[in-house]
Design a protein around this motif. Structure first.
Motif, PDB file in Angstrom:
ATOM      1  N   GLY A   1       0.798  -1.217   0.000  1.00 61.80           N
ATOM      2  CA  GLY A   1       0.000   0.000   0.000  1.00 61.80           C
ATOM      3  C   GLY A   1       0.830   1.266   0.000  1.00 61.80           C
ATOM      4  N   GLY A   2       2.073   1.163  -0.479  1.00 59.68           N
ATOM      5  CA  GLY A   2       2.945   2.324  -0.480  1.00 59.68           C
ATOM      6  C   GLY A   2       2.686   3.255  -1.652  1.00 59.68           C
ATOM      7  N   GLY A   3       3.495   4.305  -1.728  1.00 61.38           N
ATOM      8  CA  GLY A   3       3.376   5.271  -2.816  1.00 61.38           C
ATOM      9  C   GLY A   3       2.947   6.640  -2.326  1.00 61.38           C
ATOM     10  N   LEU A   4       3.275   7.654  -3.096  1.00 66.45           N
ATOM     11  CA  LEU A   4       3.037   9.035  -2.699  1.00 66.45           C
ATOM     12  C   LEU A   4       1.557   9.388  -2.646  1.00 66.45           C
ATOM     13  N   LEU A   5       0.745   8.784  -3.500  1.00 67.79           N
ATOM     14  CA  LEU A   5      -0.690   9.089  -3.487  1.00 67.79           C
ATOM     15  C   LEU A   5      -1.317   8.656  -2.166  1.00 67.79           C
ATOM     16  N   ASN A   6      -1.026   7.443  -1.721  1.00 63.97           N
ATOM     17  CA  ASN A   6      -1.548   6.956  -0.443  1.00 63.97           C
ATOM     18  C   ASN A   6      -0.954   7.703   0.731  1.00 63.97           C
TER      19      ASN A   6
ATOM     20  N   ASP B   1     -15.676  21.132  -2.094  1.00 67.04           N
ATOM     21  CA  ASP B   1     -16.990  20.885  -1.485  1.00 67.04           C
ATOM     22  C   ASP B   1     -18.069  20.590  -2.530  1.00 67.04           C
ATOM     23  N   SER B   2     -17.747  19.675  -3.424  1.00 67.41           N
ATOM     24  CA  SER B   2     -18.688  19.267  -4.459  1.00 67.41           C
ATOM     25  C   SER B   2     -18.260  17.894  -4.960  1.00 67.41           C
ATOM     26  N   PRO B   3     -19.212  17.040  -5.338  1.00 67.13           N
ATOM     27  CA  PRO B   3     -18.810  15.772  -5.946  1.00 67.13           C
ATOM     28  C   PRO B   3     -17.900  16.014  -7.144  1.00 67.13           C
ATOM     29  N   ILE B   4     -16.886  15.170  -7.305  1.00 67.72           N
ATOM     30  CA  ILE B   4     -15.923  15.340  -8.386  1.00 67.72           C
ATOM     31  C   ILE B   4     -16.439  14.639  -9.638  1.00 67.72           C
ATOM     32  N   GLU B   5     -16.522  15.404 -10.741  1.00 67.51           N
ATOM     33  CA  GLU B   5     -17.037  14.838 -11.986  1.00 67.51           C
ATOM     34  C   GLU B   5     -15.935  14.457 -12.969  1.00 67.51           C
ATOM     35  N   THR B   6     -14.757  15.063 -12.848  1.00 70.12           N
ATOM     36  CA  THR B   6     -13.666  14.796 -13.786  1.00 70.12           C
ATOM     37  C   THR B   6     -12.354  14.664 -13.040  1.00 70.12           C
ATOM     38  N   VAL B   7     -11.567  13.660 -13.419  1.00 73.96           N
ATOM     39  CA  VAL B   7     -10.241  13.445 -12.826  1.00 73.96           C
ATOM     40  C   VAL B   7      -9.228  13.180 -13.933  1.00 73.96           C
ATOM     41  N   MET B   8      -8.099  13.872 -13.864  1.00 75.05           N
ATOM     42  CA  MET B   8      -6.975  13.583 -14.754  1.00 75.05           C
ATOM     43  C   MET B   8      -5.754  13.387 -13.870  1.00 75.05           C
ATOM     44  N   ALA B   9      -5.056  12.278 -14.059  1.00 77.16           N
ATOM     45  CA  ALA B   9      -3.926  11.998 -13.182  1.00 77.16           C
ATOM     46  C   ALA B   9      -2.740  11.428 -13.952  1.00 77.16           C
TER      47      ALA B   9
ATOM     48  N   HIS C   1       6.013  10.487  -7.765  1.00 78.37           N
ATOM     49  CA  HIS C   1       5.624  11.748  -8.400  1.00 78.37           C
ATOM     50  C   HIS C   1       4.166  11.613  -8.819  1.00 78.37           C
ATOM     51  N   ILE C   2       3.336  12.583  -8.406  1.00 77.62           N
ATOM     52  CA  ILE C   2       1.921  12.536  -8.786  1.00 77.62           C
ATOM     53  C   ILE C   2       1.436  13.913  -9.244  1.00 77.62           C
ATOM     54  N   LYS C   3       0.570  13.896 -10.224  1.00 75.59           N
ATOM     55  CA  LYS C   3      -0.117  15.091 -10.714  1.00 75.59           C
ATOM     56  C   LYS C   3      -1.586  14.728 -10.833  1.00 75.59           C
ATOM     57  N   VAL C   4      -2.444  15.424 -10.091  1.00 74.90           N
ATOM     58  CA  VAL C   4      -3.878  15.134 -10.092  1.00 74.90           C
ATOM     59  C   VAL C   4      -4.647  16.427 -10.321  1.00 74.90           C
TER      60      VAL C   4
ATOM     61  N   GLY D   1     -18.093  23.270 -10.840  1.00 70.31           N
ATOM     62  CA  GLY D   1     -17.206  23.957 -11.767  1.00 70.31           C
ATOM     63  C   GLY D   1     -15.847  24.311 -11.204  1.00 70.31           C
ATOM     64  N   MET D   2     -15.655  24.145  -9.917  1.00 72.08           N
ATOM     65  CA  MET D   2     -14.384  24.478  -9.278  1.00 72.08           C
ATOM     66  C   MET D   2     -13.349  23.416  -9.612  1.00 72.08           C
ATOM     67  N   THR D   3     -12.106  23.837  -9.863  1.00 72.42           N
ATOM     68  CA  THR D   3     -11.047  22.896 -10.206  1.00 72.42           C
ATOM     69  C   THR D   3      -9.966  22.886  -9.131  1.00 72.42           C
ATOM     70  N   GLY D   4      -9.254  21.769  -9.082  1.00 72.69           N
ATOM     71  CA  GLY D   4      -8.134  21.622  -8.160  1.00 72.69           C
ATOM     72  C   GLY D   4      -6.969  20.966  -8.864  1.00 72.69           C
ATOM     73  N   ASP D   5      -5.770  21.402  -8.538  1.00 74.97           N
ATOM     74  CA  ASP D   5      -4.551  20.897  -9.170  1.00 74.97           C
ATOM     75  C   ASP D   5      -3.563  20.553  -8.068  1.00 74.97           C
ATOM     76  N   LEU D   6      -3.234  19.277  -7.950  1.00 74.77           N
ATOM     77  CA  LEU D   6      -2.316  18.807  -6.913  1.00 74.77           C
ATOM     78  C   LEU D   6      -1.096  18.176  -7.559  1.00 74.77           C
ATOM     79  N   GLU D   7       0.080  18.700  -7.255  1.00 74.57           N
ATOM     80  CA  GLU D   7       1.329  18.117  -7.756  1.00 74.57           C
ATOM     81  C   GLU D   7       2.281  17.930  -6.584  1.00 74.57           C
ATOM     82  N   ILE D   8       2.662  16.680  -6.350  1.00 75.90           N
ATOM     83  CA  ILE D   8       3.614  16.348  -5.292  1.00 75.90           C
ATOM     84  C   ILE D   8       4.711  15.494  -5.908  1.00 75.90           C
ATOM     85  N   SER D   9       5.944  15.859  -5.634  1.00 76.55           N
ATOM     86  CA  SER D   9       7.060  15.099  -6.183  1.00 76.55           C
ATOM     87  C   SER D   9       8.202  15.055  -5.187  1.00 76.55           C
TER      88      SER D   9
END
Length: 348
Positions: free
Chosen positions: A172-177, A192-200, A214-217, A224-232
């Motif tokens: 169960g390892g890895g940066l996402l977990n 604060d809304s159900p997520i309709e689209t995911v790109m990873a 390394h993850i990009k989500v 309509g609100m977007t979120g951008d998460l990048e961890i490396s």
């Protein structure tokens, strides 16, 4: 009011999380009493016996059978969380479980079902929710200083070459977990809304093993609100910031300080659109006279106490726990979609 008796606790796993986070937080707290621990390493068990005056077990099952603890803290390797949590709940105990709570949504649903059937509390340790950085961001969002926030971005860069069990998908390892679950949880709560689209995009660059470092989500909510998460941990140049973009301004958080730049929409004249095909003075027609307001603030939001304060409030006081099961499940759904788009990291 009668004094509440301490919550008796058994801690499963005495590694970095079990010992340095959970034990450290409650060992001197009179509202808790650690009565048993479990760890495969004898030296860690002896340390716990000496330091805490508690019982110790090499294996989980004998401990669960004999302990008098009413709360089990599951801080074992991630792939063991679901099985141990379900067993603890079925034995009639409340459970604090480290993130990620489970490897799959199906396993998490089994955990929730076990808690419901036993009428016990399942408490997921997403402790970043209690940090004042998070409450600060919540307060900025609620204040509407930035207008309607339409995008949130996280960037966390650093460099490391990890070589422990959390580099293995089988465990169960890895940066996402690992670190990603904290940041993703915060981002989803702010959207604060159900997520309709995911790109990873997930990559394995430097760590030993086969788990991602390394993850990009990128996500978009139904609102309509977007979120951008990048961890490396494969970035030699260390960077880190959080960014809010709103219809009336923006905010950047870096190194514990926030820079807000915004305007009052009531003090801005409406723009008049020019349909001429010739730009005056060969320049963009842009309004440069905005009445900007700038603030430089320490990132210190409301103090909502700590994770284990809320555990007491829930177990002894009957209050609802801040981390809801459906919120954790939504995060797990998003993580599952990330892995579906990156089949190399679907786990074992």
């Amino acid at each position: 009011m009668a004094k509440r008796k301490p919550i008796t606790v058994a801690v499963v796993g005495l590694g970095r999380s079990g010992w340095d986070i959970h034990v450290r937080q409650i060992q001197d707290d009179p509202r808790y009493r650690i009565v048993d621990v479990t760890d495969m390493q004898a030296d860690r068990r002896r340390e716990a016996e000496r330091t805490l005056g508690c019982g110790s077990f090499a294996e989980f099952a004998p401990m669960l059978k004999k302990t008098e603890a009413e709360l089990i803290v599951v801080a074992s390797p991630s792939h063991l969380h679901a099985k141990q949590t379900v067993a603890a709940l079925k034995s009639g105990r409340h459970v604090v479980v480290e993130k990620p709570a489970a490897q799959t949504m199906r396993d998490f649903d089994r955990m929730v079902e076990a808690a419901d059937q036993a009428k016990k509390h399942l408490l997921v340790h997403l402790n970043y929710r209690w940090m004042r950085t998070f409450t600060f961001m919540q307060d900025v969002l609620k204040s509407k200083k930035l207008g309607k926030v339409f995008h949130i971005g996280w960037l966390i860069h650093g460099f490391g070459r990890r070589s422990d069990w959390q580099c293995l998908q089988a465990h169960g390892g890895g940066l996402l977990n690992n670190h990603g679950s904290h940041m993703l949880d915060q981002m989803l709560r702010l959207i604060d809304s159900p997520i309709e689209t995911v790109m990873a995009d997930m990559k394995h660059i430097n760590d030993a093993g086969d788990a991602e470092d390394h993850i990009k989500v990128v996500v978009r909510g139904e609102n309509g609100m977007t979120g951008d998460l990048e961890i490396s941990t494969a970035a030699a140049t260390r960077l880190g910031h959080i960014e809010f973009l709103g219809t009336a301004g923006s905010m950047v958080i870096q190194q514990g300080k926030a820079h807000l730049k915004y305007f009052d929409p009531r003090k801005v004249k409406p723009l008049k659109l020019s349909k001429k095909l010739v730009a005056a003075n060969r320049q963009y027609a842009s309004d440069r006279s905005m009445p900007w307001i700038e603030e430089h603030l320490p990132v210190e939001g409301r103090d909502v106490g700590g994770f284990y304060d809320s555990v007491v409030d829930t177990v002894r006081g009957g209050r609802k726990f801040p981390v809801k099961a459906e919120e954790n499940r939504e995060m797990m759904r998003v993580m599952a979609l990330c892995r579906k788009q990156n089949p190399k990291f679907r786990g074992r």
